[in-house]
Write an enzyme that holds these catalytic residues in place. Structure first.
Site, PDB file in Angstrom:
ATOM      1  CB  CYS A   2     -44.438 -69.731 -66.118  1.00  0.00           C
ATOM      2  SG  CYS A   2     -43.353 -69.135 -67.411  1.00  0.00           S
ATOM      3  NE  ARG A  27     -44.600 -71.106 -60.297  1.00  0.00           N
ATOM      4  CZ  ARG A  27     -43.948 -72.047 -59.636  1.00  0.00           C
ATOM      5  NH1 ARG A  27     -43.996 -72.077 -58.323  1.00  0.00           N
ATOM      6  NH2 ARG A  27     -43.269 -72.966 -60.266  1.00  0.00           N
ATOM      7  CD1 TRP A  73     -39.194 -64.205 -64.590  1.00  0.00           C
ATOM      8  CD2 TRP A  73     -38.192 -65.943 -65.590  1.00  0.00           C
ATOM      9  NE1 TRP A  73     -37.834 -64.007 -64.530  1.00  0.00           N
ATOM     10  CE2 TRP A  73     -37.187 -65.052 -65.140  1.00  0.00           C
ATOM     11  CE3 TRP A  73     -37.793 -67.095 -66.258  1.00  0.00           C
ATOM     12  CZ2 TRP A  73     -35.830 -65.285 -65.319  1.00  0.00           C
ATOM     13  CZ3 TRP A  73     -36.441 -67.332 -66.438  1.00  0.00           C
ATOM     14  CH2 TRP A  73     -35.471 -66.427 -65.966  1.00  0.00           C
ATOM     15  CG  ASN A  99     -43.311 -73.556 -64.674  1.00  0.00           C
ATOM     16  OD1 ASN A  99     -42.380 -72.832 -65.025  1.00  0.00           O
ATOM     17  ND2 ASN A  99     -43.344 -74.149 -63.498  1.00  0.00           N
ATOM     18  N   GLY A 100     -41.717 -74.217 -67.663  1.00  0.00           N
ATOM     19  CA  GLY A 100     -40.548 -75.072 -67.883  1.00  0.00           C
ATOM     20  C   GLY A 100     -39.856 -74.683 -69.177  1.00  0.00           C
ATOM     21  CD  GLU A 480     -28.841 -62.358 -49.117  1.00  0.00           C
ATOM     22  OE1 GLU A 480     -28.340 -62.938 -50.085  1.00  0.00           O
ATOM     23  OE2 GLU A 480     -30.062 -62.201 -48.989  1.00  0.00           O
ATOM     24  CE  LYS A 484     -32.391 -60.225 -50.771  1.00  0.00           C
ATOM     25  NZ  LYS A 484     -32.056 -61.594 -50.490  1.00  0.00           N
ATOM     26  CD  GLU A 487     -33.201 -60.089 -54.631  1.00  0.00           C
ATOM     27  OE1 GLU A 487     -33.716 -60.905 -55.399  1.00  0.00           O
ATOM     28  OE2 GLU A 487     -32.868 -60.371 -53.468  1.00  0.00           O
ATOM     29  CG  HIS A 503      -5.409 -58.475 -55.522  1.00  0.00           C
ATOM     30  ND1 HIS A 503      -4.033 -58.512 -55.637  1.00  0.00           N
ATOM     31  CD2 HIS A 503      -5.687 -58.803 -54.231  1.00  0.00           C
ATOM     32  CE1 HIS A 503      -3.499 -58.883 -54.481  1.00  0.00           C
ATOM     33  NE2 HIS A 503      -4.488 -59.051 -53.606  1.00  0.00           N
ATOM     34  CE  LYS A 602     -39.871 -66.022 -52.030  1.00  0.00           C
ATOM     35  NZ  LYS A 602     -38.780 -65.205 -51.490  1.00  0.00           N
TER      36      LYS A 602
HETATM   37  C1  F6R Z   1     -32.708 -63.463 -53.735  1.00  0.00           C
HETATM   38  C2  F6R Z   1     -33.359 -64.724 -53.958  1.00  0.00           C
HETATM   39  C3  F6R Z   1     -32.718 -65.685 -54.886  1.00  0.00           C
HETATM   40  C4  F6R Z   1     -32.898 -67.105 -54.356  1.00  0.00           C
HETATM   41  C5  F6R Z   1     -32.408 -68.125 -55.385  1.00  0.00           C
HETATM   42  C6  F6R Z   1     -32.499 -69.534 -54.850  1.00  0.00           C
HETATM   43  O1  F6R Z   1     -33.398 -62.684 -52.821  1.00  0.00           O
HETATM   44  O2  F6R Z   1     -34.386 -64.986 -53.421  1.00  0.00           O
HETATM   45  O3  F6R Z   1     -31.388 -65.402 -55.107  1.00  0.00           O
HETATM   46  O4  F6R Z   1     -32.192 -67.228 -53.171  1.00  0.00           O
HETATM   47  O5  F6R Z   1     -33.171 -68.017 -56.537  1.00  0.00           O
HETATM   48  O6  F6R Z   1     -33.808 -69.857 -54.522  1.00  0.00           O
HETATM   49  P1  F6R Z   1     -34.167 -71.029 -53.546  1.00  0.00           P
HETATM   50  O7  F6R Z   1     -33.658 -70.695 -52.207  1.00  0.00           O
HETATM   51  O8  F6R Z   1     -35.656 -71.113 -53.607  1.00  0.00           O
HETATM   52  O9  F6R Z   1     -33.514 -72.271 -54.102  1.00  0.00           O
END
Ligand code: F6R
Length: 607
Positions: A2, A27, A73, A99-100, A480, A484, A487, A503, A602
């Site tokens: 949030c 957020r 969120w 937020n929290g 990764e 990507k 998500e 396996h 984010k």
């Molecule tokens: C994926 C992504 C998330 C962050 C994860 C950790 O693209 O951005 O998986 O990597 O939430 O976030 P940080 O790096 O901010 O601790």
């Protein structure tokens, strides 16, 4: 997660709050809402969806000097107008955004219901206005006393903004664990979850610390500290606005812009290398006072993409440094005992520096007497401030929810750090030429492969499942790539160590399930070729990143995205960009909301 934003001042708060919320949408964007005081009454407007929807129901002719806003969120309670913030007490005197997560909200809700309070939402947040109402109206406290008492009665994490129509020119801001920043203006003051939301209005900020409350009016910001039970003097820090504002610069999405910015980020990082000296040294490492020869174990902790960067580093570091390296997800650290030798260094990696699981790990390991070195993209963030040592990732503001350029910065810094330690331990010279070429290679590689990646994405974007296969140090890259893709495109994708296929996962293969292999000419090559043969025998379409002119690979796979035959040092950096671009194009072809994928945010400020 949030985002929250508050304004008090001599202008109309509504446009400020809306513009602030738009910058905080990264957020969370499940719902949005605003509360402001008008003719001594609280006006509350809230909607499901993005701030844009909120704008459509607002009356911009309304005028108010004080207000708060929220972009959500969802954690407790589904996505609905009732659960959207702000929330109010029974009498409609107090409005709250949060937020929290308030962990003891159920007990408090039962208590408040037994006192006759009527709840309208399923959120944890709604207990806050009711609890304040109870303390002020029934327990006889004044509002400030009740707010201080909140810190004692609420368990969990919170950044709270509160307005009360009986105190019409004041905004209260409380922080415990979730980030909250006050911005100092002239005749107006602000509070927000993050600096970019404030960057258009001020360059002077103060990061509230845990258990602090700001009482904000148009003329002053008073900060009360629960620890000392006193008001404290705070000195604003100056953060220049350049670099806070983010524009797409002609790209259709921030994510694409950020992918193409990566060579620049690498160049920026490398500009901090000290080229005049014999020793291999870079800017931020000068402040890191660690006896590298005494370290026995390195414990890397992170989440998501940052975890993948750490996992990659494990392979690099283990090969060249005399340390046992362990990598763990920060969310798993809650459930682990620290039965580890004293000579252990913790490294946390976080682009935001506000990831709740990373923060709690940091605090836990520091309480146990370990030193923590962090790699973070936000020097003012909680992780950066609370770590013993800190390396600024220098990736610049990343707006796309999917991490791209921050991942690149993490890879580069982790490798630089390894080189630095190696040079210290063994007194050897590092090949700087190899590093110097990196940005240029990345730049030309991007322009060389961008059309090819789009072509491949067009061929496969309608598939519903993808498996990403790799071995050894390339495996974290496979994880990764899969992250990507899932998500931002919502396609199911899994990263699997290629040797594990037989396996179990091999049962998933069929002509509708593409396999995306990472098959460089390195120590994993021949085993990877065997694993791809096995996939091909099950009729899975095969895409691969591999070396150009590799005839064996070319004849095996359906689509090759080649890397040039340069030093293998460059491959992971090049490969990362291919994986990001592929996910981007697939998501774009599917018409997804690339910069703000559903259900994500984010900055993950809840555990
Ligand atoms: C994926 C992504 C998330 C962050 C994860 C950790 O693209 O951005 O998986 O990597 O939430 O976030 P940080 O790096 O901010 O601790």
């Amino acid at each position: 997660m949030c985002g929250i934003f508050g304004y008090v001042g001599n202008k109309n708060c509504i446009p400020y709050i809306i513009s602030g919320l738009e910058k905080l949408e990264y957020r969370g964007y499940d719902s949005a809402g605003i509360a402001y005081l008008k003719d001594k009454n609280l006006e509350i407007k809230k909607i499901v969806g993005k701030v844009q929807n909120l704008k459509e129901i607002l009356d911009f002719n309304d005028f108010s000097n004080v207000g708060i806003g929220h972009t959500r969120w969802a954690t407790h309670g589904g996505i609905s107008v009732e659960n959207a913030h702000p929330h109010t007490d029974c009498e409609g005197n107090i409005a709250v955004v949060h937020n929290g997560i308030i962990e003891n909200y159920k007990e408090l809700k039962n208590f408040l219901m037994s006192k006759g309070h009527k709840f309208r939402s399923q959120t944890d947040t709604e207990i806050v206005p009711h609890l304040l109402e109870e303390m002020v109206d029934k327990e006889g406290m004044n509002l400030e006393e009740a707010l201080k008492e909140l810190f004692k009665r609420l368990e969990g994490a919170f950044a709270l903004l509160i307005i009360d129509k009986r105190r019409p020119s004041i905004l209260y801001a409380l922080r415990k664990q979730s980030p909250l920043i006050v911005g100092f203006g002239t005749g107006e003051n602000f509070v927000a979850s993050d600096i970019p939301a404030l960057g258009d209005y001020t360059e002077r900020f103060y990061y509230l610390k845990d258990n602090q409350m700001a009482i904000v009016s148009d003329k002053e910001i008073k900060v009360y500290d629960l620890k000392t039970n006193n008001y404290i003097e705070v000195e604003p820090i100056i953060v220049p606005q350049d670099g806070i504002r983010a524009e797409k610069n002609g790209y259709p999405h921030f994510m694409l812009k950020e992918i193409f910015e990566q060579p620049l980020v690498v160049r920026r990082i490398l500009s901090t290398l000290d080229r005049d000296k014999d020793k291999f040294i870079f800017e931020d490492i000068k402040n890191v006072d660690i006896s590298w020869e005494k370290i026995r174990k390195v414990f890397i902790v992170a989440c998501g993409t940052s975890y993948h960067a750490g996992y990659y580093a494990k392979f690099l570091w283990e090969k060249e440094l005399p340390y046992f390296i362990e990598v763990e997800l920060a969310s798993q650290m809650h459930h682990r005992n620290l039965n580890i030798p004293e000579e252990t260094l913790f490294i946390t990696i976080s682009q935001s520096g506000e990831t709740a699981d990373v923060i709690s790990t940091l605090r836990k390991v520091k309480e146990n007497g370990f030193k923590v070195l962090s790699l973070v993209n936000n020097p003012q963030s909680t992780v950066a401030r609370e770590s013993d040592y800190f390396i600024n990732l220098r990736a610049g503001v990343e707006i796309g929810v999917a991490a791209t350029k921050t991942f690149m910065a993490e890879l580069v810094y982790l490798e630089l750090l390894k080189e630095y330690i190696k040079s210290r331990l063994y007194n050897i010279k590092i090949d700087l030429d190899k590093w110097n070429m990196l940005p240029t290679y990345l730049e030309s590689y991007l322009s060389q492969i961008k059309d090819r990646v789009f072509e491949v994405a067009k061929k496969y974007y309608q598939k519903r499942n993808f498996l990403y296969l790799a071995r050894g140090k390339n495996f974290p890259l496979a994880l990764e790539g899969a992250l990507k893709l899932k998500e931002i495109s919502y396609i199911h994708a899994e990263g699997i160590p290629a040797g594990e296929m037989k396996h179990g996962p091999i049962a998933l293969l069929d002509p509708e399930t593409p396999v995306f292999g990472i098959v460089y000419k390195d120590e994993t090559y021949s085993k990877m070729i065997n694993n791809l043969e096995e996939a091909k025998a099950r009729k899975a379409p095969i895409i691969a990143i591999g070396n150009e002119w590799d005839e064996k690979l070319e004849s095996l796979v359906d689509d090759l995205i080649p890397v040039p035959n340069v030093d293998p040092f460059y491959y992971p950096y090049m490969g990362a960009m291919v994986l990001q671009l592929f996910a981007y194009h697939v998501a774009n072809l599917l018409g997804r909301e690339i910069d703000q994928p559903r259900n994500l945010a984010k900055s993950v400020t809840v555990e």
